[in-house]
Design an enzyme around this catalytic site. Structure first.
Site, short mmCIF file in Angstrom:
data_model
loop_
_atom_site.label_atom_id
_atom_site.label_comp_id
_atom_site.label_asym_id
_atom_site.label_seq_id
_atom_site.Cartn_x
_atom_site.Cartn_y
_atom_site.Cartn_z
N GLU A 1 0.80 -1.22 0.00
CA GLU A 1 0.00 0.00 0.00
C GLU A 1 0.84 1.27 0.00
OE1 GLU A 1 -3.09 0.35 -0.45
OE2 GLU A 1 -3.94 -1.63 -0.10
N GLU B 1 7.05 -21.60 8.29
CA GLU B 1 7.39 -20.69 9.38
C GLU B 1 8.39 -21.29 10.36
OE1 GLU B 1 4.40 -21.00 12.99
OE2 GLU B 1 3.36 -20.36 11.18
#
Length: 295
Positions: free
Chosen positions: A80, A111
Site C-alpha cells: 500500500e 514458518e
C-alpha cells in the site's frame, strides 16, 4: 510459558450456543479491547517510527518479515505504500515465510525454518542501513526469529511486533512493540484480535514514517501515485484544494506536472515550470511546505 495468544477466552466459552446477533456482539466487544492495548505501546511505536524515518532518509529500506497472517499483513502494508505515498517499491518490502504463494494459501512448515528468513533477506541485498521489522503474534515464530538474528548479525536496526509479553522476538530486537490483547474469541486464532492489533501498528509505522518523509501535507495525500481513474480524480481534487484553481485548470496543471500533485502545487504557488518545481522540492527534501515556503 502460558502464552496469552493460546489461552481460552472465558468470555466466549459458550459462543457456539449463541444466536448470530449475540455472537457478533461478543466478538465486537472483544475487538473493542484492541485499541486500548495498542495505546499502551505508543511510546515504543514512536521509537520505531523515528528509527525507520532516520534509516529511510539515509537511503535505507524497511523490511517487514512474518509468517501466516502476520506475514500477509506485512506484505499488505508494504504494497500500500506505493499507491498511497508514491514510495518506490523497494523502499518498503514484505517477506512472508513460504514466499509469494503463501499470500493466498497456507504453506505448512514454512514458518519453522529460521535459516530461510536469512536467505530471503540476503536475496534482497539487505545491509546495515536497512531496518527489519519482525511480525509474530505469538512472538516465537522461528522464521521471524531467524530474520531478527540475521539483522543483528549484520548491524541492521530491528523492530519486533508481538501480541504476547516477554517474547523471544522482543528479546532479539532493538525496539520491541509488545501488546497484550487478551485471549482470542476462538482460542489460538490470532488472525482475530492479534491480527487487528498488528494491522493498527503497521498502519501507524508506515503512515507516521511517510509523514516524517514529507509525503503528507497537512492531512492530505499529496504524494498519491496516479494509477487509475479514482486516483486521478483524487489528485485533481487535491490540486484544486491547494491552488484554488477550477477543475479544468487543475487538470491541465496536473498534466503539465506529470500527474505529480506536489510538483503541480509548487508550479502554481511559486510560478515556476516543472523542472524548477522539481528542484525546489529536491532542495526541500520532498517536503511541500518547504518548497512553497509554508512553515
Amino acid at each position: 510459558m502460558n502464552w496469552t495468544t493460546e489461552r481460552a477466552n472465558a468470555n466466549t466459552s459458550d459462543i457456539d450456543k449463541l444466536p448470530v446477533p449475540e455472537a457478533l456482539k461478543l466478538i465486537n466487544s472483544e475487538d473493542a479491547k484492541v485499541a486500548e492495548a495498542v495505546q499502551a505501546a505508543l511510546p515504543d511505536i514512536a521509537r520505531a517510527v523515528e528509527t525507520i524515518v532516520a534509516a529511510l532518509e539515509a537511503g535505507g529500506r524497511l523490511f517487514y518479515v512474518g509468517a501466516g497472517t502476520s506475514g500477509r499483513l506485512g506484505m499488505l502494508d508494504a504494497a500500500e505504500c506505493l499507491p498511497t505515498f508514491s514510495a518506490p517499491p523497494e523502499l518498503v518490502q514484505g517477506l512472508i515465510a513460504g514466499g509469494a504463494d503463501a499470500m493466498l494459501r497456507s504453506i505448512e512448515g514454512a514458518e519453522d525454518d529460521p535459516a530461510a528468513a536469512a536467505d530471503d533477506l540476503r536475496a534482497r541485498g539487505i545491509t546495515s542501513a536497512d531496518v527489519v521489522c519482525g511480525i509474530a503474534a505469538s512472538g516465537r515464530t522461528p522464521y521471524v526469529i531467524g530474520a531478527l538474528q540475521f539483522a543483528r548479525s549484520i548491524g541492521a536496526q530491528s523492530i519486533a511486533i508481538a501480541c504476547n509479553l516477554e517474547t523471544p522476538v522482543a528479546a532479539l530486537a532493538d525496539i520491541a512493540i509488545s501488546v497484550d490483547v487478551g485471549p482470542e474469541v476462538i482460542a489460538g486464532s490470532t488472525r482475530l484480535k492479534a491480527g487487528t492489533a498488528q494491522k493498527m501498528i503497521l498502519n501507524m509505522l508506515s503512515t507516521a514514517s511517510m509523514i516524517g518523509l514529507g509525503k503528507v501535507y497537512g492531512n492530505l495525500m499529496v504524494d498519491v501515485k496516479v494509477s487509475n481513474a479514482k486516483l486521478l480524480a483524487r489528485a485533481i481534487g487535491l490540486v484544486m484544494h491547494l491552488t484554488e484553481l477550477d477543475e479544468a485548470a487543475a487538470r491541465r496543471l496536473l498534466g503539465s506536472a506529470r500527474n505529480e500533485v506536489k510538483t503541480a502545487v509548487v508550479m502554481q504557488r511559486r510560478g515556476v515550470d516543472y523542472a524548477e518545481a522539481r528542484q525546489l522540492l529536491q532542495a526541500a527534501k520532498g517536503r511541500l511546505r518547504g518548497a512553497i515556503g509554508d512553515s
